[in-house]
Design an enzyme around this catalytic site. Structure first.
Site, mmCIF file in Angstrom:
data_model
loop_
_atom_site.group_PDB
_atom_site.id
_atom_site.type_symbol
_atom_site.label_atom_id
_atom_site.label_comp_id
_atom_site.label_asym_id
_atom_site.label_seq_id
_atom_site.Cartn_x
_atom_site.Cartn_y
_atom_site.Cartn_z
ATOM 1 N N HIS A 60 0.847 -1.197 0.000
ATOM 2 C CA HIS A 60 0.000 0.000 0.000
ATOM 3 C C HIS A 60 0.884 1.249 0.000
ATOM 4 O O HIS A 60 1.953 1.261 0.613
ATOM 5 C CB HIS A 60 -0.931 -0.002 1.223
ATOM 6 C CG HIS A 60 -1.997 1.030 1.111
ATOM 7 N ND1 HIS A 60 -1.775 2.358 1.406
ATOM 8 C CD2 HIS A 60 -3.286 0.952 0.689
ATOM 9 C CE1 HIS A 60 -2.889 3.036 1.184
ATOM 10 N NE2 HIS A 60 -3.820 2.208 0.744
ATOM 11 N N GLU A 116 -4.073 2.097 -7.258
ATOM 12 C CA GLU A 116 -4.451 3.205 -6.372
ATOM 13 C C GLU A 116 -3.566 4.415 -6.658
ATOM 14 O O GLU A 116 -2.444 4.501 -6.133
ATOM 15 C CB GLU A 116 -4.271 2.793 -4.903
ATOM 16 C CG GLU A 116 -5.179 1.675 -4.466
ATOM 17 C CD GLU A 116 -5.534 1.778 -2.980
ATOM 18 O OE1 GLU A 116 -6.724 1.683 -2.684
ATOM 19 O OE2 GLU A 116 -4.629 1.968 -2.148
HETATM 20 P P1 13P Z 1 -9.616 6.298 0.327
HETATM 21 O O1 13P Z 1 -10.806 5.566 -0.203
HETATM 22 O O2 13P Z 1 -9.805 6.865 1.699
HETATM 23 O O3 13P Z 1 -9.080 7.291 -0.666
HETATM 24 O O4 13P Z 1 -8.455 5.198 0.498
HETATM 25 C C1 13P Z 1 -8.076 4.466 -0.599
HETATM 26 C C2 13P Z 1 -7.093 3.476 -0.144
HETATM 27 O O5 13P Z 1 -5.962 3.813 0.140
HETATM 28 C C3 13P Z 1 -7.573 2.086 0.016
HETATM 29 O O6 13P Z 1 -6.511 1.213 0.186
#
Ligand code: 13P
Length: 255
Positions: free
Chosen positions: A95, A165
């Site tokens: 992450h 992401e």
């Molecule tokens: P948000 O939905 O708060 O932007 O977070 C995304 C995330 O990092 C999920 O792993």
């Protein structure tokens, strides 16, 4: 085609196990009729044991990180095998919030291999911090994929989920921007191409999901037009009502 997935990353929330139980139960009691959507919740690992005891066949549990190896002299760490033993099925790896603390692709690669050895399903997060005019972010995502998936056998690759992401779209990023389903689609196509170049036909079984401020308002668009097999929600997953709404929208959109 496999079911779409809605995954919650609770990050370092909530503050107490009582609140964790309440949030989890709030989702569990609303999803008993869900059939076409896979649901996973990844709480802080300290809550896994308590949440496992809440009966629901609809929600699988996941962790937000797992160290490599089974056990040993790694102060403060928790291994993939330990998480599996306690009831986790999935584990988020790489992450951006961990990468920001210095986690490298090489390190993530070791963790993915250990997770697979422990029968956990890795959710590998990739994504760029910024979008530069020269499109260098494609190379960055390519490198993340190649280094993190280095040495993974074709046989096990179908178990891995890739979460795209873009860090600039995450809800807690300062001066964040909204990503669009077109951004997601473009990157999902790119990721698919890299995976298929690397792993051949097996790559078509890998799921690609999108995360970055997804919410109950834009999730339908990402699911329909974003080229992805599901969503990874952060902030929206801390509100049972919103998270359930996302699940139900996904369910309604699935054939
Ligand atoms: P948000 O939905 O708060 O932007 O977070 C995304 C995330 O990092 C999920 O792993």
């Amino acid at each position: 085609m496999s079911k779409k997935m809605i995954i919650a990353n609770w990050k370092m929330n909530p503050l107490t196990s009582k609140e964790a139980e309440k949030l989890f139960t709030g989702v569990a009691k609303e999803v008993s009729t869900i059939k076409k959507t896979e649901i996973a919740i990844c709480p802080p690992s300290i809550y896994l044991d308590i949440l496992k005891k809440i009966r629901t066949s609809k929600i699988k549990l996941g962790a937000q990180d797992a160290f490599y190896g089974d056990m040993g002299a790694f102060t403060g760490e928790v291994s993939a095998q330990m998480l599996y033993n306690i009831g986790a099925k999935y584990v988020i790896l790489g992450h951006s919030e961990r990468r920001a603390q210095g986690e490298t692709n090489v390190f993530i690669n070791k963790k993915i291999k250990s997770a697979l050895d422990a029968s956990l399903i890795p959710i590998l997060c990739v994504g760029e911090n910024i979008r530069d005019e020269n499109h260098g972010y494609f190379n960055l995502v390519k490198m993340q994929l190649e280094e993190c998936l280095s040495g993974i056998s074709k046989n096990s690759v179908s178990k891995i989920i890739i979460a795209y992401e873009p860090v600039w779209a995450i809800s807690t990023t300062v001066n964040r921007k909204d990503a669009t389903s077109a951004d997601s689609l473009e990157m999902a196509i790119f990721i698919r191409k890299i995976l298929s170049d690397k792993f051949g036909p097996e790559a078509s079984k890998m799921r690609i999901i999108y995360g970055g401020s997804v919410n109950e308002k834009d999730c339908a668009d990402f699911l329909k037009n974003g080229g992805v097999d599901g969503l990874l929600a952060g902030r929206a997953s801390l509100d049972a009502k919103k998270f359930v709404e996302i699940i139900k929208i996904c369910e309604a959109s699935s054939k």
